[in-house]
Scaffold this active site. Structure first.
Site, short mmCIF file in Angstrom:
data_model
loop_
_atom_site.label_atom_id
_atom_site.label_comp_id
_atom_site.label_asym_id
_atom_site.label_seq_id
_atom_site.Cartn_x
_atom_site.Cartn_y
_atom_site.Cartn_z
N ASN A 14 11.46 23.60 3.42
CA ASN A 14 12.89 23.31 3.32
C ASN A 14 13.63 24.61 3.57
OD1 ASN A 14 15.47 22.46 2.76
ND2 ASN A 14 15.18 22.37 0.54
N LYS A 68 16.80 25.01 4.08
CA LYS A 68 18.16 25.03 3.54
C LYS A 68 19.13 25.55 4.62
CE LYS A 68 16.13 25.47 -1.00
NZ LYS A 68 16.25 25.94 -2.39
N HIS A 128 18.19 15.98 -3.18
CA HIS A 128 17.72 17.32 -3.55
C HIS A 128 18.56 17.86 -4.71
CE1 HIS A 128 16.96 21.66 -3.23
NE2 HIS A 128 15.81 21.32 -2.67
N GLU A 161 10.93 18.09 -8.46
CA GLU A 161 11.48 19.44 -8.46
C GLU A 161 12.12 19.75 -9.81
OE1 GLU A 161 13.12 20.82 -4.33
OE2 GLU A 161 14.08 18.94 -4.89
N GLY A 180 14.25 28.34 -7.85
CA GLY A 180 15.09 29.53 -7.79
C GLY A 180 14.30 30.81 -7.66
N SER A 236 9.12 27.15 -6.49
CA SER A 236 8.48 28.47 -6.49
C SER A 236 7.06 28.44 -5.95
CB SER A 236 8.50 29.06 -7.91
OG SER A 236 9.82 29.11 -8.41
#
Length: 254
Positions: A9, A11, A95, A167, A173, A213
């Site tokens: 992904n 983004k 998401h 998720e 993050g 992560s």
């Protein structure tokens, strides 16, 4: 046996040229598509060019989001019908960033799931599930309200082609670490919920991905868990060498 699915992904990263260059750099080094499925969710403006660059490599081109409407006066939205014709095979829906930053609701995600199925796209339903414990007859049951709401009305035939991505917010993050035991438990409870709503046979075939992560150092441990069928990779997927190391994790194991 459920086929592993490794998804990048990106983004809001990479231009059209950067996206195409990346696809060209990896397409001849991907694992056997019969053993491991690989996909990249790029920015909408690059998807068709990525599809062209991927040629017959088996690489799946994935949209990060789309509108629930097929067409109409919705300035700035992305049509799933258009995505399908642009070579996109899957679309991510719900998401955690869409929910947090753009206030997407369960009902909105549900509508998008229905439209994706209608247009022939495979939905990847993302869920940041808060698992509410409820004791019934001395046994602990988990109530997965978010996912139950999104799947409401999805038929037995339709659920077969849906992919779910777990998720948890605690693992998403920069600087976060994936807890593989908790990741497995979350995916296991999602599979159990699907079995309760549909059938055990369906639940055993549904692919459940884990996002949070994931990197080259922990992907083997994550993929060794019985209820984790793949991963949704963020930042670590932006580098060619890192991504190739992750999609070829089975070779490293051998």
């Amino acid at each position: 046996m459920r086929k592993p699915f490794i998804v990048a992904n990106w983004k809001m990263h990479k231009t059209v040229q950067e996206s195409v260059d990346f696809v060209k750099a990896i397409k001849d080094h991907l694992p056997d598509p019969d053993k491991v499925e690989v996909g990249i969710a790029g920015q909408a403006f690059a998807l068709y060019s990525m599809h062209e660059a991927a040629a017959k490599s088996g690489l799946r081109i994935i949209a990060q989001n789309a509108a629930p409407q097929l067409s109409g006066p919705f300035t700035g939205e992305i049509s799933m019908r258009g995505l399908s014709q642009a070579g996109v095979s899957h679309v991510m829906l719900g998401h955690i960033e869409r929910r947090r930053l753009f206030n997407e609701t369960n009902e909105a995600v549900h509508q998008k799931v229905e439209t994706a199925i209608m247009t022939g796209l495979t939905p990847i339903i993302c869920t940041d599930e808060t698992m509410v414990q409820r004791e019934m007859n001395g046994e602990i049951h988990y109530v997965l309200k978010q996912l139950q709401s999104v799947l409401h009305g999805v038929s037995l035939d339709q659920i077969r082609d849906i992919i779910i991505s777990y998720e948890p917010s605690w693992a998403v993050g920069v600087g976060q670490r994936a807890n593989t035991a908790l990741a497995e438990e979350g995916c296991r409870q999602i599979r159990r919920m699907i079995a309760d709503i549909y059938t055990y046979e369906i639940a055993d075939k549904i692919r459940i991905l884990y996002g949070g992560s994931v990197n080259p150092k922990n992907i083997q441990e994550i993929m060794s868990k019985p209820d984790i069928d793949g991963v949704l990779i963020g930042r670590a997927s932006l580098d060619v060498d890192n991504f190739l190391a992750m999609v070829n994790y089975q070779q490293q194991t051998k």
